[in-house]
Design an enzyme around this catalytic site. Structure first.
Site, PDB file in Angstrom:
ATOM      1  CD  GLN A 144      -4.442  -6.533  -5.133  1.00 35.69           C
ATOM      2  OE1 GLN A 144      -5.022  -6.021  -4.167  1.00 35.69           O
ATOM      3  NE2 GLN A 144      -5.008  -6.588  -6.336  1.00 35.69           N
TER       4      GLN A 144
ATOM      5  CB  SER B  52      -1.946  -0.436 -10.276  1.00 35.53           C
ATOM      6  OG  SER B  52      -3.067  -0.135 -11.055  1.00 35.53           O
TER       7      SER B  52
ATOM      8  CG  HIS C 122      -7.189   0.366 -10.806  1.00 32.81           C
ATOM      9  ND1 HIS C 122      -8.010  -0.733 -10.678  1.00 32.81           N
ATOM     10  CD2 HIS C 122      -6.117  -0.058 -11.521  1.00 32.81           C
ATOM     11  CE1 HIS C 122      -7.463  -1.769 -11.319  1.00 32.81           C
ATOM     12  NE2 HIS C 122      -6.320  -1.385 -11.829  1.00 32.81           N
TER      13      HIS C 122
ATOM     14  CB  CYS D 266      -6.791  -7.979 -13.427  1.00 32.16           C
ATOM     15  SG  CYS D 266      -6.988  -6.657 -12.261  1.00 32.16           S
TER      16      CYS D 266
END
Ligand SMILES: Cc1ncc(COP(=O)(O)O)c(C=O)c1O
Length: 389
Positions: A179, A199, A201, A328
């Protein structure tokens, strides 16, 4: 549509879509093939690894492409834990109680394998401190794990300082930087961690692609292969590489890094706008998480007396997409484990809080629409179960 759930996932940047499409159409060869169209894809892959390493300021030999951060977290933590135990260093790990499930469920798994794990709770101010990690460390401790930015409340953890301390204690240190990447300036070269993950996405790249950076800090602590097969990724993770998505991820990070400062300033402005707008129409809220150390792009607010799951239904009907916690870990609307860790004695807070997270495409008009719907809900102007839009 108003999309304010960018901590869950982000829309793919149009330039990234173009890069992926070009690769899918024009560079479909297998990078392991020895003829020209294979070699050109291999070349693109080598260049992508090099560029990612440059963007992160790390060594390209330490970069492994994965299917995302869940895989990378699993791989790095399990490898380091097993190696340390194998070499008789101990079996105790220190981490926080606010990690993403792709870390927490790994450490829970390790507990079933005979490891001991200490989960640091946030203190009264909502902070996780180096002191807490040091106090939890014993002569059996082998490694530390912490996230850079919490995905539900946006708290910033002191990973730079934790890295220094872990290094001094001769411990491995794994950081979940998912994040932070592309949104918060971090010096990954100076970050004294043995491994970190990303990550795509979460920074306007595609889903199902990510990476692990793994630095072997002691001879015996090298990474073990995750998948055995054709020997891709330096024999560490076999399987034909997803080159179009790798190229897309690297482009996405390049774009995010280019605009990191201006986007951060924009997020600060949007955050201030969100909070002052709530104040001005008299909707009361409390900010969840660390009050001082937090990013402006993830805002988690407690709307006392309003059930989050019900608010989300009305928001959805009005075309406003936000979440009550981590998507998630979700699909389900259970009480937030993260808010439980922050507020163990305020159970109502666990199910009455919303996460509003911004992306580069977020505008003040999006926030206006969110507040408009929220006002209808919190001031009882609508029946939650019968839409009146
Ligand atoms: C902090 C954090 N770590 C790990 C992950 C898992 O990433 P991926 O979706 O790539 O498996 C997420 C996804 O929400 C996350 O927010």
């Amino acid at each position: 549509m108003v999309y304010l759930d960018n901590a869950a996932t982000t829309p793919v940047h149009p330039t990234v879509v173009q890069v992926i499409q070009d690769a899918l159409i024009n560079d479909f060869g297998n990078p392991s093939s020895t003829y020209r169209i294979g070699k050109s894809v291999k070349h693109a892959l080598i260049q992508a690894r090099k560029q990612l390493a440059e963007l992160l300021n790390v060594s390209e030999t330490d970069v492994y492409f994965t299917s995302g951060a869940t895989e990378a977290n699993n791989w790095a933590i399990i490898a380091q834990a097993n190696k340390s135990r194998e070499f008789g260093e101990g079996h105790h790990i220190v981490t926080t109680a606010i990690e993403h499930p792709s870390v927490t469920n790994v450490t829970k798994y390790l507990e079933t394998q005979g490891f001991d794990v200490t989960y640091i709770q946030p203190n009264e101010e909502g902070e996780i401190t180096v002191q807490q990690f040091l106090e939890a460390t014993t002569d059996k401790t082998i490694g530390w794990i912490a996230m850079a930015v919490n995905n539900e409340v946006g708290s910033i953890l002191p990973v730079q300082e934790l890295g220094e301390a872990a290094y001094e204690q001769k411990l491995w240190f794994h950081v979940d930087t998912v994040q932070a990447l592309g949104h918060l300036e971090l010096d990954y070269q100076a970050l004294k961690c043995t491994s970190f993950v990303g990550s795509a996405h979460k920074f306007n790249g595609p889903k199902g692609i990510g990476f692990l950076v793994y630095r072997t800090y002691q001879e015996h602590n090298h990474l073990e292969p995750l998948l055995h097969g054709g020997g891709q990724e330096g024999k560490m993770r076999s399987g034909t590489e997803n080159v179009p998505y790798i190229l897309g991820m690297v482009k996405a990070l390049e774009l995010a890094k280019k605009d990191i400062t201006s986007n951060f300033e924009k997020f600060e402005e949007l955050q201030a706008y969100l909070l002052t707008s709530l104040d001005s129409i008299g909707i009361s809220y409390e900010i969840n998480g660390d009050q001082k150390n937090r990013v402006p792009y993830i805002n988690n607010l407690w709307f006392n007396g309003n059930i989050a799951s019900q608010m989300l239904i009305k928001m959805d009907l009005d075309g406003v997409y936000i979440s009550a916690g981590s998507a998630c870990s979700a699909g389900s609307l259970t009480e937030s484990e993260i808010l439980k860790a922050y507020y163990p004695n305020q159970s109502e807070r666990w199910s009455q809080s919303l996460r509003i997270s911004f992306g580069y495409q977020t505008t003040k008009a999006d926030i206006d629409q969110f507040i408009h719907t929220l006002e209808k809900i919190t001031k009882g102007k609508i029946d939650l179960w019968h839409s009146n839009k």
